[in-house]
Design an enzyme around this catalytic site. Structure first.
Site, short mmCIF file in Angstrom:
data_model
loop_
_atom_site.label_atom_id
_atom_site.label_comp_id
_atom_site.label_asym_id
_atom_site.label_seq_id
_atom_site.Cartn_x
_atom_site.Cartn_y
_atom_site.Cartn_z
CB CYS A 116 23.05 61.95 -21.79
SG CYS A 116 23.11 62.09 -19.86
CB THR A 117 21.96 67.38 -19.78
OG1 THR A 117 21.07 66.88 -19.02
CG2 THR A 117 21.04 68.07 -20.98
CG HIS A 118 24.26 63.61 -15.91
ND1 HIS A 118 22.96 63.88 -16.17
CD2 HIS A 118 24.63 63.20 -14.69
CE1 HIS A 118 22.38 63.63 -15.04
NE2 HIS A 118 23.30 63.60 -13.94
CD GLU A 178 24.00 63.01 -10.63
OE1 GLU A 178 23.75 63.23 -9.17
OE2 GLU A 178 23.30 63.67 -11.55
CG ASP A 203 19.14 66.10 -15.72
OD1 ASP A 203 18.81 65.64 -16.42
OD2 ASP A 203 20.25 66.18 -15.54
CB SER A 204 17.45 62.61 -13.52
OG SER A 204 18.69 62.42 -14.51
CB CYS A 212 16.46 65.60 -18.68
SG CYS A 212 16.35 63.69 -18.47
CE1 TYR A 260 14.27 60.94 -12.83
CE2 TYR A 260 13.21 62.02 -14.58
CZ TYR A 260 13.37 62.05 -13.17
OH TYR A 260 12.87 62.49 -12.64
N GLY A 261 17.68 57.11 -17.22
CA GLY A 261 18.14 56.55 -18.43
C GLY A 261 17.82 55.01 -18.57
CB THR A 281 16.34 60.22 -20.22
OG1 THR A 281 17.92 60.08 -20.20
CG2 THR A 281 15.72 59.06 -20.23
#
Ligand code: DGL
Length: 270
Positions: free
Chosen positions: A186-188, A152, A10-11, A73, A42-43, A75
């Site tokens: 989004c996996t976040h 993040e 992932d990012s 990810c 990245y998005g 994205t």
């Protein structure tokens, strides 16, 4: 049987939502995680940059002798679409298909919402797949660009007032749409599960893309007879492209286990 590790990428921190589920459903598997924390998010980038970064990250994982790559990810999965494993010798899968399948089977009124990064929403990939699987679907997508930086930076607790204000504003896009299912595309975003659930009064089926991706990876390994043959708890190794400390600290908070083996990789060497 295949004892090589599963590669996950992932990012940033978001991919840990897939790792957490992999640890739960496939505890014996070794995992190599790559987080491109030096270039997150990245998005908000354009598709050609996202494709270039994704290629570098997947090349890195292949060099670690992984048996498959899980692109955790939304994205990258949306931008690459069906090209996700193109020209790779090992199986690769993203979050798109398992997540949309879960949403389609959860909805009762055929009205599905998506929250995701700007690049994901612009790609139209979730919507296209949902319409393919459920032609009568009413689909509403909303880009939530502030969520990734908030997560993040550790602003993901359900009591976090800053994130709550931002989330309320984003989620107002679904007023009057009568959705019963919301894809956290989004996996976040599953790190914000509690907060989103409380803002939407616990009324929606929230679809966790990290979790669904991990379940999809399990299915793929089972089908191909590629599960690990060991009984011990699998090892985890983490690689990031920025500071190790912040990632290890937030990662531990989320995964609930110490991230012992975190190494920094220089972006120039990818
Ligand atoms: N976890 C990534 C996703 O699923 C975040 C993308 C980003 O870096 O903006 O889309």
């Amino acid at each position: 049987m295949d004892n090589r590790p599963i590669g996950v990428f992932d990012s940033g921190l978001g991919g840990l939502t897939a790792v957490r589920e992999l640890r739960r459903v496939l505890p014996a598997e070794d995992i190599v995680f790559f987080g491109d924390t030096g270039r997150v998010p990245y998005g908000s980038r354009s598709p050609h940059i996202i494709k270039e970064y994704a290629k570098q990250c997947m090349d890195f994982l292949e060099k670690q002798n992984v048996k498959m790559i899980l692109v955790a990810c939304g994205t990258v999965s949306s931008v690459l679409g069906e090209d996700i494993g193109a020209e790779r010798k090992i199986p690769c899968m993203g979050v798109l298909e398992p997540t949309v399948k879960a949403a389609v089977s959860a909805t009762k009124n055929q009205s599905i919402g998506l929250i995701a990064t700007a690049a994901t929403v612009a790609s139209g990939s979730y919507e296209k797949l949902a319409a393919k699987l459920l032609p009568e679907v009413n689909f509403t997508g909303k880009a939530c660009p502030l969520f990734v930086p908030l997560v993040e930076n550790g602003y993901f607790a359900s009591g976090c007032e800053v994130t709550r204000l931002v989330a309320k504003d984003y989620l107002s896009a679904f007023e009057g749409k009568d959705i019963d299912t919301l894809i956290l595309g989004c996996t976040h975003y599953p790190l914000l599960y509690g907060l989103i659930d409380s803002i939407t009064d616990y009324k929606l089926n929230l679809i966790d893309s990290g979790k669904e991706a991990a379940l999809g990876a399990k299915e793929l390994l089972e089908e191909r007879n590629m599960l690990s043959g060991t009984k011990k708890i699998g090892d985890m190794r983490f690689f990031v492209t920025d500071k190790v400390e912040g990632f290890a600290k937030l990662g531990k908070e989320f995964l609930g286990e110490e991230l012992k083996n975190v190494t920094r990789v220089e972006i120039d060497e990818l």
